[in-house]
Scaffold this motif. Structure first.
Motif, PDB file in Angstrom:
ATOM      1  N   UNK A 160       0.665  -1.349  -0.025  1.00 17.91           N
ATOM      2  CA  UNK A 160      -0.076   0.152  -0.094  1.00 17.91           C
ATOM      3  C   UNK A 160       1.029   1.334   0.054  1.00 17.91           C
ATOM      4  N   UNK A 161       2.123   1.493   0.815  1.00 23.35           N
ATOM      5  CA  UNK A 161       2.820   2.524   0.768  1.00 23.35           C
ATOM      6  C   UNK A 161       3.574   2.657  -0.410  1.00 23.35           C
ATOM      7  N   UNK A 162       3.894   1.420  -1.148  1.00 21.81           N
ATOM      8  CA  UNK A 162       4.375   1.482  -2.686  1.00 21.81           C
ATOM      9  C   UNK A 162       3.355   2.392  -3.601  1.00 21.81           C
ATOM     10  N   UNK A 163       2.227   1.558  -3.714  1.00 18.31           N
ATOM     11  CA  UNK A 163       0.838   2.242  -4.510  1.00 18.31           C
ATOM     12  C   UNK A 163       0.993   3.478  -4.161  1.00 18.31           C
ATOM     13  N   UNK A 164       1.092   4.065  -2.875  1.00 22.93           N
ATOM     14  CA  UNK A 164       0.698   5.503  -2.484  1.00 22.93           C
ATOM     15  C   UNK A 164       1.839   6.106  -3.124  1.00 22.93           C
ATOM     16  N   UNK A 165       3.277   5.766  -3.309  1.00 24.66           N
ATOM     17  CA  UNK A 165       4.181   6.445  -3.763  1.00 24.66           C
ATOM     18  C   UNK A 165       3.877   6.545  -5.377  1.00 24.66           C
ATOM     19  N   UNK A 166       3.523   5.409  -5.858  1.00 27.51           N
ATOM     20  CA  UNK A 166       3.181   5.709  -7.335  1.00 27.51           C
ATOM     21  C   UNK A 166       2.050   6.776  -7.824  1.00 27.51           C
ATOM     22  N   UNK A 167       1.074   6.930  -6.782  1.00 32.77           N
ATOM     23  CA  UNK A 167       0.043   7.914  -7.023  1.00 32.77           C
ATOM     24  C   UNK A 167       0.784   9.368  -6.923  1.00 32.77           C
ATOM     25  N   UNK A 168       1.754   9.312  -5.848  1.00 34.56           N
ATOM     26  CA  UNK A 168       2.245  10.771  -5.863  1.00 34.56           C
ATOM     27  C   UNK A 168       3.048  11.054  -7.164  1.00 34.56           C
ATOM     28  N   UNK A 169       3.844   9.868  -7.541  1.00 38.87           N
ATOM     29  CA  UNK A 169       4.619  10.109  -8.896  1.00 38.87           C
ATOM     30  C   UNK A 169       3.565  10.441 -10.157  1.00 38.87           C
ATOM     31  N   UNK A 170       2.434  10.060 -10.365  1.00 37.55           N
ATOM     32  CA  UNK A 170       1.725  10.376 -11.385  1.00 37.55           C
ATOM     33  C   UNK A 170       1.034  11.639 -11.260  1.00 37.55           C
ATOM     34  N   UNK A 171       0.631  12.082  -9.889  1.00 40.59           N
ATOM     35  CA  UNK A 171       0.183  13.355  -9.379  1.00 40.59           C
ATOM     36  C   UNK A 171       1.011  14.591 -10.124  1.00 40.59           C
ATOM     37  N   UNK A 172       2.394  14.237  -9.933  1.00 40.60           N
ATOM     38  CA  UNK A 172       3.494  15.218 -10.069  1.00 40.60           C
ATOM     39  C   UNK A 172       4.091  15.185 -11.406  1.00 40.60           C
ATOM     40  N   UNK A 173       3.377  14.280 -12.463  1.00 43.33           N
ATOM     41  CA  UNK A 173       4.472  14.258 -13.660  1.00 43.33           C
ATOM     42  C   UNK A 173       4.542  15.461 -14.348  1.00 43.33           C
TER      43      UNK A 173
END
Length: 385
Positions: free
Chosen positions: A92-105
């Motif tokens: 879940x922490x990893x998926x959360x990190x991926x969301x942050x990545x997508x949000x800030x592209x």
């Protein structure tokens, strides 16, 4: 029987299915590849490499805050098995990190820092390994390195290659990808770069890499009782890309030129932490390392897309780990059960023992016999730190 296992681990399967529904939104590479690569490439070359490209990206189709909240609302305390509960917590922490990545592209340093959290950055040892590889003299290219095949030719080649595997996938062509080919896990799709020319060697490399490993682990993952095998364990990129390049090695199509490409990717990823912008990294590869401008552009694009993407250094570190693992004579097929990691092999075995995972339906055929005849590659791989 899987029904009996589901009854025993009811809460686990509910959480697993919830995460599966949520994670469908966050295939990072879907958002990360710029929409205007070809135009910005023309502009960059026309400017004599003096101005950084201005890339455009897809709009996000989900609410990042709401999706984060849904991920963290999962009742993990209902998973009684501590080892499994920690596995899901980390995921879940990893998926959360991926969301942050997508949000800030496209937001520069914000994306870069989020990318660092998920993928890390090359260590000094990794940079030294890259430089070690780059010290070797180039081999004379043969006819197999001539770029003579269109994307249509490549599609026919990959369809023929895939006949050895018992699964079906879609092949699409696109101008908006930064690689010559890539697999989209969720949609079971192989994307090919539309206006690209492929060599004989490159077709073999991509077939063994993309179909022989990435598609194999996609379909094995989707056949598992638990969806995390399909959606991905924490830090699975290093193992997955390591397996994919190792498949190139085992099938006899890995070359010193390809090894150097992986080394240049490490150099490019390392340039990000030094504060290099796009034109700085391009100049490093083009002027200092004397790469041709097409190759320098490609590697620089991969490293700077989104605002600074460090993933590419993991191909070389992953290859070394899988090469060493293979020589322990341990079960490499365990790592093909889905988007899993070498570091979680004990957990995978335990999940299999509990009936929560099965052995892979599909096996990478190149792993059956070592067809590599290039002793220089063995010397390099044996001596990487």
């Amino acid at each position: 029987m899987i029904e009996d296992v589901v009854d025993i681990y009811t809460d686990l399967f509910k959480i697993d299915q919830n995460l599966d529904r949520l994670v469908k939104n966050i295939e990072l590479l879907n958002y990360l590849n710029p929409l205007n690569i070809e135009q910005e490439k023309k502009n960059f070359f026309a400017s004599k490499y003096r101005f950084n490209p201005k890339f455009k990206y897809r709009k996000i189709k989900f609410d990042p805050y709401r999706l984060q909240r849904l991920f963290f609302s999962q009742r993990l305390e209902r998973i009684e098995d501590e080892e499994i509960r920690i596995l899901y917590q980390d995921i879940i922490y990893e998926y959360s990190g991926l969301i942050h990545c997508i949000e800030t592209i496209g937001s520069g340093k914000n994306f870069y820092y989020n990318s660092l959290k998920v993928f890390g950055t090359p260590k000094e040892r990794d940079v030294e390994n890259a430089r070690f590889i780059l010290h070797f003299e180039d081999e004379e290219p043969g006819e197999e390195m001539l770029k003579k095949h269109s994307a249509i030719d490549a599609e026919a080649y990959f369809k023929k290659f895939a006949e050895r595997y018992d699964f079906d996938f879609t092949i699409k062509k696109s101008t908006n990808i930064s690689a010559s080919a890539m697999v989209l896990n969720a949609s079971e799709t192989l994307l090919l770069k539309k206006n690209y020319r492929f060599s004989d060697n490159e077709l073999q490399v991509l077939a063994n890499h993309e179909i022989g490993v990435h598609m194999v682990t996609t379909f094995n993952g989707k056949s598992q009782p638990l969806k995390i095998f399909s959606n991905g364990f924490v830090n699975n990129t290093e193992t997955q890309e390591g397996l994919a390049v190792f498949s190139e090695y085992m099938s006899g199509c890995l070359t010193l030129k390809r090894m150097k490409e992986l080394a240049y990717r490490v150099i490019a990823a390392d340039s990000l932490i030094k504060g290099y912008d796009f034109k700085d990294t391009f100049d490093l590869l083009y002027s200092q390392y004397k790469l041709d401008r097409e190759a320098a552009w490609q590697i620089t694009l991969r490293a700077h897309r989104g605002g600074g993407f460090t993933k590419d250094y993991l191909y070389l570190t992953g290859l070394k780990k899988i090469y060493d693992y293979y020589h322990t004579n341990d079960d490499i097929n365990l790592l093909l059960t889905g988007k899993v990691t070498l570091e979680n092999k004990v957990t995978i075995k335990r999940l299999q023992e509990l009936g929560l995972a099965n052995t892979g339906t599909h096996i990478t055929d190149s792993f059956a016999a070592n067809l590599n005849t290039n002793k220089k590659l063995d010397f390099i791989l044996s001596n990487l730190k």
